[in-house]
Design an enzyme around this catalytic site. Structure first.
Site, PDB file in Angstrom:
ATOM      1  N   GLU A   1      -3.354 100.334  48.884  1.00 37.85           N
ATOM      2  CA  GLU A   1      -2.039 100.894  49.220  1.00 37.85           C
ATOM      3  C   GLU A   1      -1.798 100.768  50.709  1.00 37.85           C
ATOM      4  O   GLU A   1      -0.691 100.496  51.168  1.00 37.85           O
ATOM      5  CB  GLU A   1      -1.977 102.368  48.802  1.00 37.85           C
ATOM      6  CG  GLU A   1      -0.601 103.025  49.013  1.00 37.85           C
ATOM      7  CD  GLU A   1      -0.400 103.673  50.384  1.00 37.85           C
ATOM      8  OE1 GLU A   1       0.695 104.209  50.608  1.00 37.85           O
ATOM      9  OE2 GLU A   1      -1.315 103.634  51.225  1.00 37.85           O
TER      10      GLU A   1
ATOM     11  N   HIS B   1      16.836  98.813  43.941  1.00 33.36           N
ATOM     12  CA  HIS B   1      17.615 100.030  43.669  1.00 33.36           C
ATOM     13  C   HIS B   1      18.793 100.079  44.636  1.00 33.36           C
ATOM     14  O   HIS B   1      18.601 100.052  45.846  1.00 33.36           O
ATOM     15  CB  HIS B   1      16.748 101.279  43.849  1.00 33.36           C
ATOM     16  CG  HIS B   1      17.178 102.429  43.004  1.00 33.36           C
ATOM     17  ND1 HIS B   1      18.380 103.071  43.190  1.00 33.36           N
ATOM     18  CD2 HIS B   1      16.580 103.050  41.956  1.00 33.36           C
ATOM     19  CE1 HIS B   1      18.496 104.055  42.280  1.00 33.36           C
ATOM     20  NE2 HIS B   1      17.414 104.053  41.517  1.00 33.36           N
TER      21      HIS B   1
ATOM     22  N   HIS C   1      -3.352 106.553  45.516  1.00 38.90           N
ATOM     23  CA  HIS C   1      -4.200 105.458  45.991  1.00 38.90           C
ATOM     24  C   HIS C   1      -5.551 106.008  46.424  1.00 38.90           C
ATOM     25  O   HIS C   1      -5.711 107.203  46.668  1.00 38.90           O
ATOM     26  CB  HIS C   1      -3.515 104.634  47.077  1.00 38.90           C
ATOM     27  CG  HIS C   1      -3.439 105.214  48.448  1.00 38.90           C
ATOM     28  ND1 HIS C   1      -4.372 104.970  49.416  1.00 38.90           N
ATOM     29  CD2 HIS C   1      -2.525 106.011  49.034  1.00 38.90           C
ATOM     30  CE1 HIS C   1      -4.017 105.562  50.546  1.00 38.90           C
ATOM     31  NE2 HIS C   1      -2.901 106.218  50.337  1.00 38.90           N
TER      32      HIS C   1
ATOM     33  N   THR D   1       2.161  86.544  47.483  1.00 44.13           N
ATOM     34  CA  THR D   1       2.640  86.370  46.104  1.00 44.13           C
ATOM     35  C   THR D   1       3.897  87.198  45.849  1.00 44.13           C
ATOM     36  O   THR D   1       3.907  88.072  44.991  1.00 44.13           O
ATOM     37  CB  THR D   1       1.566  86.778  45.070  1.00 44.13           C
ATOM     38  OG1 THR D   1       1.284  88.182  45.245  1.00 44.13           O
ATOM     39  CG2 THR D   1       0.291  85.988  45.205  1.00 44.13           C
TER      40      THR D   1
ATOM     41  N   SER E   1      37.404 102.829  46.777  1.00 44.34           N
ATOM     42  CA  SER E   1      37.916 103.351  45.499  1.00 44.34           C
ATOM     43  C   SER E   1      37.053 102.941  44.301  1.00 44.34           C
ATOM     44  O   SER E   1      36.910 103.705  43.343  1.00 44.34           O
ATOM     45  CB  SER E   1      39.373 102.940  45.294  1.00 44.34           C
ATOM     46  OG  SER E   1      39.462 101.535  45.327  1.00 44.34           O
TER      47      SER E   1
HETATM   48 ZN   LIG Z   1      -1.922 107.288  51.772  1.00 47.85          ZN
END
Ligand SMILES: [Zn+2]
Ligand SMILES: *[C@@H]1O[C@H](CO)[C@@H](O)[C@H](O)[C@H]1NC(C)=O
Ligand SMILES: *[C@@H]1O[C@H](CO)[C@@H](O)[C@H](O)[C@H]1NC(C)=O
Ligand SMILES: *[C@@H]1O[C@H](CO)[C@@H](O)[C@H](O)[C@H]1NC(C)=O
Ligand SMILES: *[C@@H]1O[C@H](CO)[C@@H](O)[C@H](O)[C@H]1NC(C)=O
Ligand SMILES: *[C@@H]1O[C@H](CO)[C@@H](O)[C@H](O)[C@H]1NC(C)=O
Ligand SMILES: *[C@@H]1O[C@H](CO)[C@@H](O)[C@H](O)[C@H]1NC(C)=O
Ligand SMILES: *[C@@H]1O[C@H](CO)[C@@H](O)[C@H](O)[C@H]1NC(C)=O
Ligand SMILES: *[C@@H]1O[C@H](CO)[C@@H](O)[C@H](O)[C@H]1NC(C)=O
Ligand SMILES: *[C@@H]1O[C@H](CO)[C@@H](O)[C@H](O)[C@H]1NC(C)=O
Ligand SMILES: *[C@@H]1O[C@H](CO)[C@@H](O)[C@H](O)[C@H]1NC(C)=O
Ligand SMILES: *[C@@H]1O[C@H](CO)[C@@H](O)[C@H](O)[C@H]1NC(C)=O
Length: 712
Positions: free
Chosen positions: A411, A660, A363, A257, A600
């Site tokens: 996790e 990011h 987790h 997903t 630059s």
């Molecule tokens: Zn761990």
């Protein structure tokens, strides 16, 4: 220099996926850093109450609970409910958030080595039962396997591929070693294990076997005369590192997903881009020894390969590439594929400002019955934190900002519980999240380590000075003193734990924990020996480090949730951005090409950001000096929001999830970070300066968006 330090720090800090690493030898003598500071630290009444609420014995009780029942992802709802009930007992409104995700579980496996003379060696693939360590003999103990591994058989000659990075395979090709149709034998260490399998698969190999090597244990080895667990602190030779083989640097979360929430009945996407389609198995060094030995004298000897991390420390082994030995491997791996429920336990304490929320996560799932370090040292600390806040609330205190506690499931398979949760609550999180605080392996040794976004550096360091930290028998120093004498630098976030989905949606994040140095007891990462018995005997006898790390997390959460002026420092991005820029210049020089890149736009964007940050600081000073509450809200919201600007909807090239543009896990490292990843990896992997130039533009634009949010 900065890159090296950042890399070392990051390898050490990616909590769940912590690999032992060797920093320059630390001084054992810790000096008080600030001679002017009083010791013990002076705390205000609320801070004192929170710190005093921490009790090593109650932490050990929570730890014992978590480490005495199987809790592989999606298998122990009772433990999830227990956690939610604890949150509720301590005044948090709690619930279980359920997702239905793709996971797979081990059914059967085997690995055989056939010698040219017809003899056969069968790898044991099991960890020894130890009388001293109760959980190692549980009838429901977890087999050794790779999460998200492929079901299949492979029989072929095999090649030793070092740590299995792209550069290792490039080297093998240069040496003329044939890879197609062979099985890869790879050493743990360096890149995330799933990327080793990915690289093998991309070179036409048909299976992968990954072994632990005592070279990663520094001086604490049997070969150097140290007794092995349970008799001593060296590695038990039968220990095996389980773990996921998802392609973590491409896409975390439920592989079926991508980009949306895994609820019952949702459409399922093709997962082949983020999990392997060749089988793999993890093995111990004793199982690896004869397999490696059979390659001695065939292909290129290890020392001749001239690759960092190629040669290990297994006795009698030359780390030769093979093949040509005539020996072959037969590998069988059978997994049960499932769409199954996982449970994130969530506890909420409402603040007065409804549009500001702090999330603290750990987790809960582990690959083994224990998990005393990974992740349940963090789980025990989180319960104790909830208890501390309940004591504070008895005094009538309420946080300004809503506090959310999260106990993530799955996790280990690939940040599944946290990623699905972020995908579900993204509109709220993008609007309201002030920070995400991650604690995965709170303790696997004594050395404190932190990685964080730059805006959290100042508060992260200030809080260190408020905590008394036990270290090598002394309690006469602060956490800051110990950190300064050991790690001394806050690392850049890569990936390997649950901060990833938050970070990549532009939310300020920190990851913390304490790990072992090269002379500390060996932490049996993802092995049955990451147990309560190991923890109480070697890892943290007395649970004093647990307590100090927990006190730290609690005071950090207290200030981020309760200080009228949100303690984030956007201006601290400036020097970091400048150092990433100089690293980028080095990367360009090292690329030894005549192509040039015009930086630059980046220089100019950083300069604009710097001016906006200065304006922000002036406005904040004005808000503070006038105690203008509307103005304080304005600056708090700018501090909360500006880092959303660093993200790009489309994500990085070929990996949409990672938005990011300032830092990301390396494409071929998985754990360790790369700065200005769009630009850097266009050079290091694509060798395409046209593409790199495009990413200079996109990255600069992102910095300008962040600057614009900050601007007054
Ligand atoms: Zn761990
Ligand atoms: C200690 O105090 C002196 C005098 O106030 C000051 O000059 C010095 O910078 C301080 N040192 C530290 C480490 O804070
Ligand atoms: C779930 O975990 C608890 C606590 O460790 C344990 O008592 C229980 O036996 C576990 N449940 C299962 C089904 O293993
Ligand atoms: C076959 O070769 C292996 C590895 O050299 C050796 O250990 C084994 O004893 C040999 N078996 C026979 C039957 O010669
Ligand atoms: C291992 O021990 C040797 C000899 O005592 C020492 O020189 C070396 O620094 C130690 N290695 C580490 C990583 O501490
Ligand atoms: C393997 O290395 C050892 C030294 O570590 C050496 O004595 C031996 O000859 C090597 N064997 C082969 C087959 O290269
Ligand atoms: C490895 O490097 C050494 C020294 O740099 C060199 O002599 C040797 O030929 C190299 N080995 C291979 C296989 O290229
Ligand atoms: C795979 O290998 C296992 C173990 O050797 C064997 O039992 C099984 O029949 C094999 N499966 C296939 C499809 O060849
Ligand atoms: C917390 O705030 C939410 C949203 O405003 C509200 O729905 C909920 O009832 C509040 N919970 C408590 C315990 O006050
Ligand atoms: C907690 O610390 C005290 C004081 O050092 C110690 O006596 C006790 O054994 C510790 N508790 C546990 C469970 O280790
Ligand atoms: C760079 O340019 C010089 C001069 O034209 C040429 O000799 C050299 O081969 C070029 N190097 C690369 C890596 O293209
Ligand atoms: C380099 O990247 C540019 C811009 O994305 C693209 O058009 C070009 O095809 C790439 N060149 C190569 C050799 O891949």
């Amino acid at each position: 220099m900065r890159l090296i330090l950042a890399l070392l720090a990051a390898i050490g800090t990616e909590a769940c996926q912590r690999e032992r690493n060797f920093k320059p030898a630390h001084s054992h003598v810790v000096k008080r850093q600030s001679t002017n500071a009083t010791f013990p630290p002076v705390l205000d009444a609320n801070e004192q109450l929170l710190v005093d609420s921490f009790d090593n014995t109650s932490i050990s009780t929570w730890s014992y609970y978590y480490t005495h029942g199987a809790h592989v992802a999606g298998t122990n709802r009772t433990m999830a409910q227990w956690t939610a009930d604890k949150f509720a007992e301590y005044g948090f409104t709690s619930r279980l958030d359920e997702y239905v995700v793709y996971l797979n579980y081990p059914v059967s496996h085997s690995l055989q080595l056939s010698y040219p003379n017809g003899s056969i060696f069968s790898a044991s693939l099991v960890e020894d039962v130890l009388e001293e360590d109760d959980v190692t003999s549980y009838p429901n103990r977890i087999p050794t396997f790779h999460g998200y591994s492929f079901t299949g058989n492979a029989s072929a000659e095999y090649v030793y591929v070092g740590r299995g990075q792209k550069v290792d395979f490039d080297r093998l090709i240069a040496l003329g070693v044939e890879l197609e149709g062979k099985i890869a034998l790879a050493k743990y260490g360096g890149p995330f294990r799933g990327l080793k399998v990915k690289n093998a698969q991309e070179h036409g190999m048909i299976g992968a076997v990954i072994f632990t090597d005592p070279v990663d244990d520094g001086n604490v080895t049997e070969a150097k005369g140290v007794a092995t667990y349970p008799n001593g602190p060296a590695r038990n030779p039968s220990s095996v590192q389980r773990g996921s083989v998802q392609f973590l640097s491409i896409y975390p979360g439920d592989p079926t997903t991508p980009g949306y929430v895994s609820k019952e009945g949702v459409p399922r996407a093709d997962k082949s881009g983020s999990v392997p389609h060749i089988p793999s198995l993890p093995i111990s060094w004793v199982d690896a020894q004869p397999i490696l030995q059979a390659l001695n004298g065939y292909g290129t000897a290890g020392v001749e390969v001239n690759r960092t991390g190629w040669v290990g420390a297994i006795p009698g082994v030359n780390y030769s590439t093979g093949a040509g030995s005539g020996a072959s491997l037969s590998l069988s791996n059978v997994m049960e594929d499932k769409y199954t429920a996982i449970w994130d336990a969530v506890g909420i304490f409402n603040g007065t400002n409804e549009d500001e929320v702090l999330i603290i996560g750990n987790h809960r799932d582990a690959w083994i019955i224990g998990g005393a370090a990974d992740p349940n040292s963090g789980s025990a600390v989180l319960i104790e934190l909830a208890k501390a806040f309940s004591k504070l609330s008895e005094t009538g205190w309420k946080p300004l900002r809503t506090i959310v506690l999260a106990s993530w499931d799955a996790e280990e398979y690939g940040l599944v519980g946290s990623t699905e949760w972020v995908e579900e609550y993204i509109p709220w999180l993008k609007t309201a999240a002030v920070s995400y605080l991650n604690i995965d392996v709170a303790v696997s040794g004594p050395i404190p380590e932190f990685s964080a976004t730059p805006d959290l550096h100042a508060i992260a360091t200030a809080i260190q000075k408020k905590i008394i930290y036990p270290f090598r028998g002394s309690s006469d120093q602060t956490l800051y003193d110990v950190w300064k004498a050991t790690t001394g630098e806050i690392g850049v976030l890569g990936s390997g734990s649950d901060y990833t989905p938050f970070l990549h949606r532009g939310i300020a994040s920190i990851d913390m924990g304490a790990g072992g140095g090269p002379n500390d007891p060996v932490y049996h990462y993802h092995s049955s020996y990451d147990s309560y018995h190991w923890m109480e005997t070697f890892g943290d006898p007395g649970f004093h480090t647990h307590k100090a790390i927990g006190q730290y997390l609690t005071l950090l959460a207290y200030h981020l949730s309760s200080d009228p002026v949100l303690p984030l420092e956007p201006a601290d991005y400036v020097s970091e951005l400048e150092s990433y820029l100089s690293e980028l210049s080095s990367t360009i020089s090292a690329a030894s090409t005549n192509d040039t890149l015009d930086l630059s736009a980046l220089v100019s964007a950083i300069s604009t950001f710097s001016s906006s940050a200065a304006e922000f600081n002036a406005l904040r000073a004005q808000a503070v000096s006038t105690s203008d509450s509307d103005l304080i809200t304005v600056v708090n919201h700018k501090a909360r929001d500006f880092s959303r600007g660093f993200t790009s909807q489309g994500g990085l090239p070929g990996r949409e999830f990672f938005q990011h543009l300032i830092f990301a896990p390396g494409l071929d490292t998985g754990y360790a970070p790369v700065t200005f990843p769009g630009v850097t990896e266009s050079i290091t992997f694509e060798r395409n300066f046209t593409l790199a130039q495009e990413w200079v533009g996109k990255t600069s634009d992102a910095i300008l968006v962040a600057a614009a949010i900050l601007k007054t």
